[in-house]
Scaffold this motif. Structure first.
Motif, PDB file in Angstrom:
ATOM      1  N   ASN A 106      36.996  36.953  43.912  1.00  0.00           N
ATOM      2  CA  ASN A 106      38.286  37.630  44.109  1.00  0.00           C
ATOM      3  C   ASN A 106      38.146  39.152  43.930  1.00  0.00           C
ATOM      4  OD1 ASN A 106      40.852  38.690  42.300  1.00  0.00           O
ATOM      5  ND2 ASN A 106      41.458  37.526  44.098  1.00  0.00           N
ATOM      6  N   ASP A 107      38.858  39.903  44.754  1.00  0.00           N
ATOM      7  CA  ASP A 107      38.702  41.366  44.732  1.00  0.00           C
ATOM      8  C   ASP A 107      39.183  42.019  43.427  1.00  0.00           C
ATOM      9  OD1 ASP A 107      41.382  40.868  45.312  1.00  0.00           O
ATOM     10  OD2 ASP A 107      41.484  42.209  47.046  1.00  0.00           O
ATOM     11  N   ALA A 108      40.301  41.532  42.883  1.00  0.00           N
ATOM     12  CA  ALA A 108      40.793  42.146  41.645  1.00  0.00           C
ATOM     13  C   ALA A 108      39.870  41.794  40.475  1.00  0.00           C
ATOM     14  CB  ALA A 108      42.219  41.687  41.359  1.00  0.00           C
ATOM     15  N   THR A 153      43.350  34.737  38.364  1.00  0.00           N
ATOM     16  CA  THR A 153      44.775  34.815  38.042  1.00  0.00           C
ATOM     17  C   THR A 153      45.446  35.429  39.268  1.00  0.00           C
ATOM     18  OG1 THR A 153      44.473  37.004  37.067  1.00  0.00           O
ATOM     19  CG2 THR A 153      44.432  35.110  35.560  1.00  0.00           C
ATOM     20  N   GLU A 154      46.625  34.987  39.570  1.00  0.00           N
ATOM     21  CA  GLU A 154      47.317  35.460  40.778  1.00  0.00           C
ATOM     22  C   GLU A 154      48.682  35.992  40.362  1.00  0.00           C
ATOM     23  OE1 GLU A 154      46.669  35.169  44.460  1.00  0.00           O
ATOM     24  OE2 GLU A 154      44.695  35.454  43.596  1.00  0.00           O
ATOM     25  N   PHE A 155      48.670  36.949  39.435  1.00  0.00           N
ATOM     26  CA  PHE A 155      49.945  37.427  38.907  1.00  0.00           C
ATOM     27  C   PHE A 155      50.726  38.269  39.913  1.00  0.00           C
ATOM     28  CE2 PHE A 155      47.544  36.927  34.770  1.00  0.00           C
ATOM     29  CZ  PHE A 155      48.195  35.755  34.428  1.00  0.00           C
ATOM     30  N   ALA A 165      56.519  38.545  43.845  1.00  0.00           N
ATOM     31  CA  ALA A 165      56.470  39.913  43.296  1.00  0.00           C
ATOM     32  C   ALA A 165      55.737  40.869  44.232  1.00  0.00           C
ATOM     33  CB  ALA A 165      55.799  39.897  41.921  1.00  0.00           C
ATOM     34  N   GLU A 166      54.654  40.395  44.834  1.00  0.00           N
ATOM     35  CA  GLU A 166      53.865  41.259  45.716  1.00  0.00           C
ATOM     36  C   GLU A 166      54.697  41.762  46.906  1.00  0.00           C
ATOM     37  OE1 GLU A 166      49.835  40.011  46.844  1.00  0.00           O
ATOM     38  OE2 GLU A 166      50.634  39.519  48.810  1.00  0.00           O
ATOM     39  N   SER A 167      55.622  40.930  47.354  1.00  0.00           N
ATOM     40  CA  SER A 167      56.440  41.348  48.502  1.00  0.00           C
ATOM     41  C   SER A 167      57.505  42.368  48.075  1.00  0.00           C
ATOM     42  CB  SER A 167      57.100  40.143  49.166  1.00  0.00           C
ATOM     43  OG  SER A 167      58.173  39.676  48.359  1.00  0.00           O
TER      44      SER A 167
END
Ligand code: BGC
Length: 250
Positions: A106-108, A153-155, A165-167
């Motif tokens: 994952n990138d993060a 984690t996909e917070f 939240a990302e949107s």
């Protein structure tokens, strides 16, 4: 010196460079090619192979930071890439093309590894809870507890006021929805207040390209948790993936 090659796959560009993983520094320029559309596995791995060729990397390990959940090397989600990625072993796909041992993650998480070792998280590398958030096309997250990564984690996809939240708060929304700085900051503040109430981290590191403008917004946030800008900026994903390719996941 231990050398490895890091590639950061993003929604708009695929970037890569040789990395000195003992110092966390790039040893070449950052090669960048726009992400092909549609963002399907074969076309994207062709570009990744082209970047390796530009860096003259014909031997040695490769780490690939990817903008989705990557569980034990297999891509599991596809929020900002083509859905045909789901179920693909991304590292294996690049190895088939190049013969080079490749780890995909994952990138993060990759950015977090670099920040913990060489950037804003270095004082917490053995002790404490650090949350790294990357604001870009999406919102990525990486959680470190006493230096150990809790992967994937996909917070960024927490539900906030009935929305993903990302949107609501990703950096790209400032342009897509033409939000003013103050409107965007209010959304980010709401999101971060929610997340600090859930996780109670000791430190939040604010990453992503927009972190270079952090003096515009970090002072306006109303958090109890200390929050600092990421230090490796656009290189964090490349450096972290290159480290993980050699050392495995922390
Ligand atoms: C994805 C994450 C990724 C983040 C940043 C999100 O949409 O679900 O896996 O880390 O974007 O690219």
């Amino acid at each position: 010196m231990t050398e490895s090659f890091g590639i950061d796959i993003g929604g708009s560009g695929i970037k890569g460079a040789r990395v000195d993983i003992d110092r966390g520094e790039l040893l070449t320029e950052r090669f960048r090619i726009p992400t092909p559309r549609p963002a399907v596995p074969d076309a994207m791995m062709d570009v990744a192979a082209e970047i390796l060729a530009k860096g003259d990397w014909t031997e040695g390990r490769v780490g690939c930071a990817f903008p989705a959940v990557v569980q034990h090397g297999v891509v599991r989600t596809a929020a900002n890439v083509d859905e045909s990625w789901i179920g693909v072993g991304g590292g294996e796909l690049l190895t088939e093309r190049t013969g080079l041992p490749t780890l995909m993650m994952n990138d993060a998480d990759a950015a977090g590894i670099a920040e913990m070792r060489f950037g804003a998280g270095r004082d917490f590398v053995h002790d404490g809870v650090v949350l790294i958030l990357t604001f870009g096309t999406g919102i990525g997250s990486a959680l470190f507890v006493d230096g150990h990564l809790y992967p994937n984690t996909e917070f960024g996809h927490l539900e906030l006021d009935g929305h993903d939240a990302e949107s609501r708060a990703a950096a790209r929304l400032r342009e897509d929805k033409q939000l003013s700085w103050d409107e965007w900051i209010a959304r980010v503040d709401r999101y971060l207040n929610h997340i600090e109430d859930l996780l109670w981290p000791d430190l939040i590191i604010f990453g992503g390209g927009i972190s270079k403008k952090s003096d515009k917004f970090l002072p306006k946030l109303t958090l109890r948790t200390p929050i600092v800008p990421a230090e490796l900026r656009n290189n964090a994903g490349i450096v972290g993936a290159a480290i993980a390719a050699v050392e495995g996941m922390p």
